[in-house]
Write a protein that holds these residues in place. Sequence first.
Motif, PDB file in Angstrom:
ATOM      1  N   ALA A 139       0.836  -1.194   0.000  1.00 20.96           N
ATOM      2  CA  ALA A 139       0.000   0.000   0.000  1.00 20.96           C
ATOM      3  C   ALA A 139       0.874   1.249   0.000  1.00 20.96           C
ATOM      4  O   ALA A 139       1.916   1.297   0.677  1.00 20.96           O
ATOM      5  CB  ALA A 139      -0.908   0.004   1.220  1.00 20.96           C
ATOM      6  N   PRO A 140       0.517   2.280  -0.734  1.00 19.35           N
ATOM      7  CA  PRO A 140       1.294   3.525  -0.723  1.00 19.35           C
ATOM      8  C   PRO A 140       1.198   4.206   0.635  1.00 19.35           C
ATOM      9  O   PRO A 140       0.194   4.080   1.343  1.00 19.35           O
ATOM     10  CB  PRO A 140       0.640   4.366  -1.824  1.00 19.35           C
ATOM     11  N   GLU A 141       2.262   4.945   0.987  1.00 17.00           N
ATOM     12  CA  GLU A 141       2.286   5.618   2.289  1.00 17.00           C
ATOM     13  C   GLU A 141       1.218   6.707   2.380  1.00 17.00           C
ATOM     14  O   GLU A 141       0.656   6.952   3.459  1.00 17.00           O
ATOM     15  CB  GLU A 141       3.668   6.214   2.541  1.00 17.00           C
ATOM     16  N   GLN A 142       0.950   7.389   1.272  1.00 16.15           N
ATOM     17  CA  GLN A 142      -0.067   8.434   1.239  1.00 16.15           C
ATOM     18  C   GLN A 142      -1.070   8.112   0.125  1.00 16.15           C
ATOM     19  O   GLN A 142      -1.015   8.688  -0.959  1.00 16.15           O
ATOM     20  CB  GLN A 142       0.573   9.806   1.004  1.00 16.15           C
ATOM     21  N   PRO A 143      -1.998   7.199   0.386  1.00  5.84           N
ATOM     22  CA  PRO A 143      -2.906   6.751  -0.673  1.00  5.84           C
ATOM     23  C   PRO A 143      -3.782   7.863  -1.249  1.00  5.84           C
ATOM     24  O   PRO A 143      -4.224   7.758  -2.392  1.00  5.84           O
ATOM     25  CB  PRO A 143      -3.755   5.677   0.019  1.00  5.84           C
ATOM     26  N   ARG A 144      -4.016   8.943  -0.480  1.00  3.53           N
ATOM     27  CA  ARG A 144      -4.832  10.037  -1.020  1.00  3.53           C
ATOM     28  C   ARG A 144      -4.125  10.789  -2.132  1.00  3.53           C
ATOM     29  O   ARG A 144      -4.718  11.641  -2.795  1.00  3.53           O
ATOM     30  CB  ARG A 144      -5.230  11.003   0.098  1.00  3.53           C
ATOM     31  N   LEU A 145      -2.846  10.471  -2.353  1.00  2.00           N
ATOM     32  CA  LEU A 145      -2.099  11.046  -3.469  1.00  2.00           C
ATOM     33  C   LEU A 145      -1.977  10.041  -4.623  1.00  2.00           C
ATOM     34  O   LEU A 145      -1.213  10.263  -5.554  1.00  2.00           O
ATOM     35  CB  LEU A 145      -0.705  11.487  -3.015  1.00  2.00           C
ATOM     36  N   TRP A 154      -1.331   4.421  -9.514  1.00  2.00           N
ATOM     37  CA  TRP A 154      -0.229   5.348  -9.797  1.00  2.00           C
ATOM     38  C   TRP A 154      -0.371   6.607  -8.943  1.00  2.00           C
ATOM     39  O   TRP A 154      -1.467   6.975  -8.511  1.00  2.00           O
ATOM     40  CB  TRP A 154      -0.195   5.709 -11.282  1.00  2.00           C
ATOM     41  N   SER A 155       0.765   7.258  -8.710  1.00  2.88           N
ATOM     42  CA  SER A 155       0.799   8.490  -7.926  1.00  2.88           C
ATOM     43  C   SER A 155       0.374   9.669  -8.790  1.00  2.88           C
ATOM     44  O   SER A 155       0.717   9.734  -9.975  1.00  2.88           O
ATOM     45  CB  SER A 155       2.204   8.721  -7.372  1.00  2.88           C
ATOM     46  N   THR A 156      -0.357  10.598  -8.188  1.00  2.00           N
ATOM     47  CA  THR A 156      -0.760  11.805  -8.911  1.00  2.00           C
ATOM     48  C   THR A 156       0.297  12.906  -8.825  1.00  2.00           C
ATOM     49  O   THR A 156       0.155  13.945  -9.474  1.00  2.00           O
ATOM     50  CB  THR A 156      -2.088  12.339  -8.347  1.00  2.00           C
ATOM     51  N   VAL A 157       1.348  12.677  -8.028  1.00  2.00           N
ATOM     52  CA  VAL A 157       2.367  13.716  -7.837  1.00  2.00           C
ATOM     53  C   VAL A 157       3.772  13.221  -8.162  1.00  2.00           C
ATOM     54  O   VAL A 157       4.725  13.997  -8.120  1.00  2.00           O
ATOM     55  CB  VAL A 157       2.351  14.256  -6.383  1.00  2.00           C
ATOM     56  N   GLU A 158       3.908  11.952  -8.505  1.00  2.00           N
ATOM     57  CA  GLU A 158       5.227  11.370  -8.740  1.00  2.00           C
ATOM     58  C   GLU A 158       5.229  10.608 -10.050  1.00  2.00           C
ATOM     59  O   GLU A 158       4.331   9.790 -10.307  1.00  2.00           O
ATOM     60  CB  GLU A 158       5.592  10.437  -7.582  1.00  2.00           C
ATOM     61  N   ASP A 159       6.219  10.852 -10.912  1.00  2.00           N
ATOM     62  CA  ASP A 159       6.329  10.153 -12.181  1.00  2.00           C
ATOM     63  C   ASP A 159       6.881   8.741 -11.972  1.00  2.00           C
ATOM     64  O   ASP A 159       7.477   8.435 -10.929  1.00  2.00           O
ATOM     65  CB  ASP A 159       7.237  10.920 -13.142  1.00  2.00           C
ATOM     66  N   VAL A 171      -4.201  -4.058  -0.468  1.00  2.00           N
ATOM     67  CA  VAL A 171      -3.793  -2.761  -1.015  1.00  2.00           C
ATOM     68  C   VAL A 171      -4.973  -2.064  -1.698  1.00  2.00           C
ATOM     69  O   VAL A 171      -5.059  -0.825  -1.720  1.00  2.00           O
ATOM     70  CB  VAL A 171      -2.616  -2.930  -2.000  1.00  2.00           C
ATOM     71  N   LEU A 172      -5.913  -2.847  -2.227  1.00  2.00           N
ATOM     72  CA  LEU A 172      -7.050  -2.264  -2.929  1.00  2.00           C
ATOM     73  C   LEU A 172      -7.976  -1.487  -2.008  1.00  2.00           C
ATOM     74  O   LEU A 172      -8.744  -0.641  -2.467  1.00  2.00           O
ATOM     75  CB  LEU A 172      -7.850  -3.370  -3.621  1.00  2.00           C
ATOM     76  N   LEU A 173      -7.905  -1.766  -0.722  1.00  2.00           N
ATOM     77  CA  LEU A 173      -8.801  -1.127   0.237  1.00  2.00           C
ATOM     78  C   LEU A 173      -8.215   0.150   0.822  1.00  2.00           C
ATOM     79  O   LEU A 173      -8.792   0.732   1.749  1.00  2.00           O
ATOM     80  CB  LEU A 173      -9.136  -2.117   1.349  1.00  2.00           C
ATOM     81  N   SER A 174      -7.074   0.596   0.305  1.00  2.00           N
ATOM     82  CA  SER A 174      -6.490   1.863   0.749  1.00  2.00           C
ATOM     83  C   SER A 174      -7.405   3.022   0.361  1.00  2.00           C
ATOM     84  O   SER A 174      -8.232   2.920  -0.563  1.00  2.00           O
ATOM     85  CB  SER A 174      -5.101   2.056   0.124  1.00  2.00           C
ATOM     86  N   ASP A 175      -7.234   4.130   1.043  1.00  2.00           N
ATOM     87  CA  ASP A 175      -8.097   5.301   0.815  1.00  2.00           C
ATOM     88  C   ASP A 175      -7.546   6.133  -0.338  1.00  2.00           C
ATOM     89  O   ASP A 175      -6.947   7.190  -0.145  1.00  2.00           O
ATOM     90  CB  ASP A 175      -8.182   6.134   2.098  1.00  2.00           C
ATOM     91  N   PHE A 176      -7.754   5.652  -1.560  1.00  2.00           N
ATOM     92  CA  PHE A 176      -7.216   6.317  -2.745  1.00  2.00           C
ATOM     93  C   PHE A 176      -7.951   7.625  -3.023  1.00  2.00           C
ATOM     94  O   PHE A 176      -9.116   7.799  -2.647  1.00  2.00           O
ATOM     95  CB  PHE A 176      -7.331   5.396  -3.961  1.00  2.00           C
ATOM     96  N   ALA A 177      -7.256   8.515  -3.725  1.00  2.00           N
ATOM     97  CA  ALA A 177      -7.870   9.787  -4.113  1.00  2.00           C
ATOM     98  C   ALA A 177      -9.045   9.555  -5.047  1.00  2.00           C
ATOM     99  O   ALA A 177     -10.049  10.274  -4.998  1.00  2.00           O
ATOM    100  CB  ALA A 177      -6.829  10.687  -4.782  1.00  2.00           C
TER     101      ALA A 177
END
Length: 281
Positions: free
Chosen positions: A10-16, A33-38, A67-73
Amino acid sequence: MTAHASEITAPEQPRLWRLAIQLEPGLFRAVMWSTVEDASLRQFSIPLDPTLRGHKALEEAVYAAPVLLSDFARVDVVVRTSTYMVLPGAVDVSAARDALVYACIVDNADAGEVFVDKISSADVLVAWALDAATAGFLARTFRNPAVHCHIAPLLRYFSRKTLLGNSGKLYAHINECGGRREIDLMAFDAEGSLAMAATHTVGADTDVLYYVFAFMKQAGLDARNDELLICGHQATRDAVMPLLRRYAAYVMPVIFPSAAFRAGRDALQAPFPLVILPLCE
């Protein structure tokens, strides 16, 4: 390469981060994918248990990958289905449901939840239905998921591309899942208006030729003068393009969108409808 679900953390900051899912017969494919990192794109797939009925197989697959249950943006769910209708953009939801029933695409007694995907760039909408149990599971499990028929992002993307040039265009997207191949066909006339769209299951490579040229003829396109552009499953695409060139004057691969490369080179291996989602917003 597509990773195994257990290898994805899971990403450390899923809202990103964003999550996009493609539901296919027997398979669940996910891209994040990250919205702030390439160069951050990750992808994996989970086979669905054929012994479980309805949404239960999907439920088991989702819970097998926490990982799918993370709080994604944002979460997008793309459902591959051939049971859809492309209708004029002015049609409302009630009329769309009636059209699905009239065409025997759904049963009036068990139509499930009807979705309407608007394609503003083509002034059409895609009407389709998803069984109520699956739709309910998606709504309960993910935060405000945007649910799409698979043909919708393809139409949004290609309806904008077709405005370039003055010839008709047939776009063919090939999807492969566990030996099952499907072809999505979208025909646009010389003015850039959508003429037809459909999805067919294909077996041999010659089936692709049959559907492509039958579709071109029905849509009023000319294989000698109009363009045929292919994308999707690379092995099938590479196999059928030389065959198509025997009978059509202009056969080319769709140029992979350069903007999608910013997410990482693994985007080349991800389902094309998922890759182009952010490019159609």
